[in-house]
Design an enzyme around this catalytic site. Structure first.
Site, PDB file in Angstrom:
ATOM      1  N   ARG A 175     -13.652  -7.969  22.095  1.00  0.00           N
ATOM      2  CA  ARG A 175     -13.778  -8.284  20.736  1.00  0.00           C
ATOM      3  C   ARG A 175     -15.126  -7.523  20.284  1.00  0.00           C
ATOM      4  O   ARG A 175     -16.217  -7.773  20.856  1.00  0.00           O
ATOM      5  CB  ARG A 175     -14.118  -9.667  20.103  1.00  0.00           C
TER       6      ARG A 175
ATOM      7  N   LEU B 120      -2.282  -4.553  -5.580  1.00  0.00           N
ATOM      8  CA  LEU B 120      -1.401  -3.458  -4.788  1.00  0.00           C
ATOM      9  C   LEU B 120      -0.549  -2.900  -5.826  1.00  0.00           C
ATOM     10  O   LEU B 120       0.029  -3.291  -6.586  1.00  0.00           O
ATOM     11  CB  LEU B 120      -0.702  -4.537  -3.943  1.00  0.00           C
TER      12      LEU B 120
ATOM     13  N   ARG C 136       2.951   4.894   0.598  1.00  0.00           N
ATOM     14  CA  ARG C 136       1.778   3.845   0.484  1.00  0.00           C
ATOM     15  C   ARG C 136       1.289   3.530   1.997  1.00  0.00           C
ATOM     16  O   ARG C 136       0.172   3.275   2.254  1.00  0.00           O
ATOM     17  CB  ARG C 136       2.281   2.522  -0.117  1.00  0.00           C
TER      18      ARG C 136
ATOM     19  N   TYR D 239       0.373  -3.339   6.650  1.00  0.00           N
ATOM     20  CA  TYR D 239       1.631  -3.610   6.842  1.00  0.00           C
ATOM     21  C   TYR D 239       2.616  -3.195   5.606  1.00  0.00           C
ATOM     22  O   TYR D 239       2.010  -2.689   4.625  1.00  0.00           O
ATOM     23  CB  TYR D 239       1.957  -5.077   6.861  1.00  0.00           C
TER      24      TYR D 239
ATOM     25  N   LYS E 260      -2.634  -2.327   1.634  1.00  0.00           N
ATOM     26  CA  LYS E 260      -1.939  -3.290   1.965  1.00  0.00           C
ATOM     27  C   LYS E 260      -2.204  -3.700   3.355  1.00  0.00           C
ATOM     28  O   LYS E 260      -1.608  -3.560   4.400  1.00  0.00           O
ATOM     29  CB  LYS E 260      -0.330  -2.946   1.908  1.00  0.00           C
TER      30      LYS E 260
ATOM     31  N   GLU F 275      -2.522 -10.150 -10.343  1.00  0.00           N
ATOM     32  CA  GLU F 275      -1.058 -10.126  -9.849  1.00  0.00           C
ATOM     33  C   GLU F 275      -0.621 -11.510  -9.201  1.00  0.00           C
ATOM     34  O   GLU F 275      -1.502 -12.280  -9.278  1.00  0.00           O
ATOM     35  CB  GLU F 275      -1.017  -9.050  -8.778  1.00  0.00           C
TER      36      GLU F 275
HETATM   37  N1  PDD Z   1       4.305  -8.092  -1.094  1.00  0.00           N
HETATM   38  N2  PDD Z   1       1.018  -7.311  -4.871  1.00  0.00           N
HETATM   39  C1  PDD Z   1       0.883  -8.203  -3.719  1.00  0.00           C
HETATM   40  C2  PDD Z   1      -0.512  -8.961  -3.427  1.00  0.00           C
HETATM   41  C3  PDD Z   1       2.018  -7.839  -2.702  1.00  0.00           C
HETATM   42  O1  PDD Z   1       1.729  -8.558  -1.418  1.00  0.00           O
HETATM   43  C4  PDD Z   1       3.217  -7.248  -2.996  1.00  0.00           C
HETATM   44  C5  PDD Z   1       4.382  -7.271  -1.878  1.00  0.00           C
HETATM   45  C6  PDD Z   1       3.406  -6.593  -4.278  1.00  0.00           C
HETATM   46  C7  PDD Z   1       4.685  -5.896  -4.577  1.00  0.00           C
HETATM   47  O2  PDD Z   1       4.675  -4.775  -3.814  1.00  0.00           O
HETATM   48  P1  PDD Z   1       6.141  -4.076  -3.633  1.00  0.00           P
HETATM   49  O3  PDD Z   1       6.884  -3.956  -4.857  1.00  0.00           O
HETATM   50  O4  PDD Z   1       5.593  -2.818  -2.936  1.00  0.00           O
HETATM   51  O5  PDD Z   1       6.735  -5.256  -2.540  1.00  0.00           O
HETATM   52  C8  PDD Z   1       2.414  -6.793  -5.184  1.00  0.00           C
HETATM   53  C9  PDD Z   1       5.263  -8.096   0.271  1.00  0.00           C
HETATM   54  C10 PDD Z   1       6.594  -8.040  -0.391  1.00  0.00           C
HETATM   55  C11 PDD Z   1       4.762  -9.288   1.038  1.00  0.00           C
HETATM   56  O6  PDD Z   1       3.906  -9.492   1.368  1.00  0.00           O
HETATM   57  O7  PDD Z   1       6.073  -9.641   1.714  1.00  0.00           O
END
Ligand code: PDD
Length: 286
Positions: free
Chosen positions: A101, A206, A52, A33, A150, A182
């Site tokens: 499945r 990420l 990405r 996503y 992601k 993170e």
């Molecule tokens: N999340 N680390 C993780 C684990 C994340 O899920 C996200 C983003 C980030 C920051 O990435 P970016 O700057 O590209 O948004 C770092 C999104 C916003 C979400 O899951 O809603």
């Protein structure tokens, strides 16, 4: 106003959008996503998110059911159909819905990937939490080893957020081998003097699109940037701390595991960086 979403080739009122119970995103979290922010009806850093997404897909040998140009058009159509001014767009691609499945991946020539997108309205520029700062707890990072992809397997991050809420906090920073990886849905930073410290890129985190922009803008603004591991103890002693993501931009962190950061109020450098981010990223919004 009924929200119009995109679901496998169609624009539909949200209540009419349906996916198969055999969709592998639903059964196996076999999907990736992106979340792209929107300010003033324009997409922030669409290119970064598109790149990405391509990488996530290619790492998992998945195909994009549409071209990147079509994907940009779908984003734009949704902004228009929903008269979205500020908020974001969620996009998800799954490995599609085979007839049953099965642990083995279906043949991509036979089973087309699933694609859904929807908008969400949210105040991103004026957020009350920027004025107060947020409080985080630390939790063990027990996620899988490919956090650079992601994927939609978000149970542990979502659980972590609940652990924080139960303690009266806003979010959790995850820790592996003694070092912060993170936040549950954001990248984590500390500030010492004029220096911004954040973990370097690897499969452990990420590769945040906001992170890349922030580090670039920080360097341009003569702030020092150091990409290295840090511990919770070091963070608690830092002058400032903050997080970044597409849905928060830069958010100051004022407390970690009950210890105040600096004076316990949002740090000056964090707030400045937030201003720079909003100003600069609007210039390249599409
Ligand atoms: N999340 N680390 C993780 C684990 C994340 O899920 C996200 C983003 C980030 C920051 O990435 P970016 O700057 O590209 O948004 C770092 C999104 C916003 C979400 O899951 O809603």
């Amino acid at each position: 106003m009924t929200r119009i979403v995109y679901c496998n080739g169609e624009y539909l009122p949200e209540a009419e959008a349906k996916v198969s119970i055999f969709d592998r995103g639903f059964l196996m979290a076999d999907g990736v996503y992106e979340v792209t922010s929107v300010i003033g009806g324009k997409l922030i850093d669409f290119d970064g998110h598109a790149k990405r997404l391509e990488r996530s897909l290619s790492e998992l040998e998945m195909r994009n059911p549409v071209s990147m140009d079509e994907l940009l058009q779908i984003h734009r159509d949704l902004i228009e159909k929903n008269a979205l001014v500020e908020g974001g767009i969620y996009l998800q691609i799954t490995r599609g819905a085979p007839s049953d499945r099965d642990f083995a991946w279906p043949n991509p020539d036979e089973v087309k990937g699933g694609l859904v997108l929807f908008t969400f309205a949210k105040n991103l520029v004026e957020m009350p939490s920027v004025k107060t700062g947020i409080k985080v707890i630390s939790i063990e990072d027990i996620r899988w080893g490919r956090r650079d992809i992601k994927t939609v397997q978000l149970l542990y991050p979502s659980w972590g957020k609940m652990m924080a809420k139960k303690k009266g906090c806003d979010d959790a920073w995850m820790v592996e081998d003694g070092f912060v990886t993170e936040g549950t849905s954001n990248n984590a930073y500390i500030v010492k003097g004029n220096k911004i410290i954040t973990r370097g890129l690897s499969n452990d985190i990420l590769h945040g699109i906001t992170r890349a922009a922030i580090l670039r803008f920080a360097a341009e603004a003569q702030m020092e940037v150091e990409e290295r591991n840090f511990t919770i103890a070091e963070a608690q002693e830092a002058d400032e701390a903050f997080i970044t993501s597409a849905t928060t931009f830069v958010q100051p962190v004022v407390e970690i595991d009950g210890a105040k950061i600096g004076e316990g109020v949002p740090g000056k450098l964090s707030l400045r960086l937030r201003e720079i981010y909003i100003e600069e990223s609007l210039k390249s919004a599409v």
